[in-house]
Scaffold this motif. Structure first.
Motif: not given
Length: 557
Positions: A456-457, A459, A489, A492, A520-522
């Motif tokens: 995601r993005g 990461e 991203y 998701q 936050h990305f998790k």
């Protein structure tokens, strides 16, 4: 000065010798050693057999198979839920060099047709029915010529006969009850001569891999493969002739027939089948009433037993050990199994059908932390390594693909050399497709499948890590994490959540709960609340199906 990194490679202990026996030889030895010991209890059939009685049943049916004309190397399909006859088929076929083909009890017409054709089955043993499946009607649909003698099937040129476990099967099926008469006509000397020709390296079992996209592949396993794997699993558990193991996992899968049946046969341990298919109440009842010392299960089974409304009514204090395997083992579930089910010595095992199945296992001396954060260390007489995309071994602590080599690696995929070459490299390493890291002491932590990792993005997100995190939420009974495509991203995160009985939470509450606890990305973009997950009959979560459903319902194009 920078110290050289230690490679992620480990070799299992060599102090316990491998068994250089066939399955038939190992079975006969145990039956002679413990003739009056309780061997097999099949509660739903009200059957209780000593080792001597079980030996008689296996020999009689091995002779019956010979009377029917089964030759060494023939394939015998077994399509039935857990039962006494399944055990007899497993060991009677092994005695005479016949290759057992495990057929998933949940298969429907197209799947049954595929397996019978791909394995070129000459013989089939089937139950009368199971759950919503009428096996007799399905076989008659596929083989309308069944009543012909000799049988000439248009669809299945190799098929010679179908044996039914039903009491009064339709015309064309050979009744199981008739086998005892056939077996009585074959001499013990004839059986012993057939058995003497069987060698440990010969193929004995074909198991079709489940839970992936595309057609299933038939992992072909030898006597040496699965006999030794069952033996080594039992050794790690410390099984003896005084132990009593409840086996609620399917026999058609390695967990049941190898870790269960063969693990017990190599140690004289009593086998207990609580029901034809998993039922949490009947499993708990079997543990309590039979004073079982060991219990097997996949995480979803243990969750169902822990959450059973009558669990407190069952005395589980006789339990000592067992195995939780077959899927990711959540930390919180493991803690509850130890504390609430008295399984203080419970172990984690990791593997796959292609490795017979176990290649990594925790040990009896491992502390709780190791049992809940790793899958253990390399099994005896095996090697494991972690490699990067270029095939180089990564350093300890780094994530790489897990590869296994040694006695447990399958002979290959049945009649599929191309798939075999893709799975096993020129040096004998089987590439699992699982991502893991290894610590300084050789303990391995599985972080997910290569194909399950979510990016995601930019990461990397490992579903296993997020799943363990959500298990710490008091309302969450089970959780699965998948990724779906996203225009901005790349991917998701979607969390499929199953709640404990009487508990609930909404999407906003869970996202708020995540906010101060994980990056936050998790934090999942979407949540799906369910009563159950798509899974195979063995309890393996089918993430590809969850991904497809999530894309249909939540995808943003």
């Amino acid at each position: 000065m920078k110290l050289p990194s230690v490679p992620s490679y480990s070799q299992g202990a060599q102090d316990k010798a491998l068994l250089s026996l066939t399955i038939g030889q190992a079975f006969d030895q145990t039956c002679m050693r413990y003739p009056d010991g309780e061997a097999l209890i099949v509660r739903h059939q009200q059957q209780r057999l000593t080792w001597q009685q079980l030996a008689h049943a296996v020999d009689l049916h091995a002779k019956a198979f010979m009377a029917l004309g089964m030759q060494a190397g023939d394939r015998l399909g077994v399509w039935a839920p857990n039962c006494l006859e399944w055990f007899i088929c497993q060991f009677a076929s092994a005695h005479i060099g016949v290759i057992l083909v495990n057929i998933n009890p949940a298969y429907r017409l197209s799947e049954l047709e595929y397996v019978l054709k791909q394995s070129a089955c000459q013989w089939l043993v089937c139950a009368q029915a199971f759950k919503t499946s009428d096996y007799h009607a399905m076989v008659q649909t596929l083989v309308p010529e069944l009543a012909q003698r000799p049988l000439h099937s248009e669809r299945f040129g190799d098929l010679r006969a179908v044996i039914s476990l039903g009491a009064q099967p339709p015309a064309g099926f050979i009744p199981w009850a008739q086998l005892a008469v056939l077996g009585a006509g074959v001499s013990a000397a004839h059986l012993h001569a057939r058995q003497a020709a069987v060698q440990p390296q010969h193929p004995v079992n074909i198991q079709y891999t489940s839970g992936t996209t595309g057609f299933p592949k038939g992992a072909t396993l030898s006597h040496s493969n699965i006999l030794n794997n069952g033996y080594m699993v039992g050794e790690s558990l410390g099984l003896t002739a005084q132990d009593r193991l409840v086996i609620p996992v399917p026999l058609y899968h390695c967990f049941g027939m190898v870790m269960g049946n063969l693990g017990c046969v190599t140690h004289g341990t009593t086998m207990i089948y609580p029901s034809d298919a998993f039922d949490p109440g009947l499993t708990l009842q079997a543990v309590a009433q039979e004073r079982a010392t060991a219990l097997y299960g996949v995480p979803t089974m243990f969750i169902a037993m822990l959450d059973h409304p009558q669990r407190a009514d069952f005395d589980l204090s006789s339990l000592r050990t067992g195995i939780m395997a077959g899927a990711t083992c959540p930390i919180e579930v493991m803690r509850r199994v130890i504390s609430d089910m008295h399984m203080g010595e419970v172990q984690i095992a990791y593997g796959m059908t292609e490795t017979s199945p176990v290649s990594i296992q925790t040990g009896p001396a491992d502390g709780l932390e190791l049992r809940v954060t790793t899958v253990g260390r390399t099994q005896p007489h095996l090697e494991n390594k972690l490699i990067d995309a270029q095939g180089e071994v990564v350093a300890r602590g780094e994530i790489g693909e897990l590869c296994t080599r040694g006695y447990s690696v399958m002979l290959g995929y049945w009649n599929n050399p191309q798939a075999t070459d893709q799975a096993i490299d020129s040096e004998g390493w089987l590439h699992t497709g699982d991502l893991a890291h290894m610590d300084e002491n050789g303990y391995v932590c599985i972080v997910g499948r290569n194909k399950d990792m979510i990016i995601r993005g930019g990461e990397n997100i490992y579903p296993r890590e997020l799943e363990e995190f959500f298990f710490t939420h008091p309302a969450v009974a089970d959780v699965q994490i998948v990724g779906i495509p996203d225009a901005k991203y790349g991917e998701q995160v979607v969390a499929w959540i199953k709640f404990h009985p009487g508990h609930t939470a909404n999407e906003l509450e869970l996202q708020t709960w995540c906010k101060s606890r994980i990056a936050h990305f998790k934090t999942p973009r979407h949540f799906k609340f369910v009563e159950a997950f798509p899974m195979t009959v063995t309890g393996k979560i089918q993430k590809f199906k969850m991904r497809e459903i999530s894309i249909q319902e939540l995808g943003e194009g």
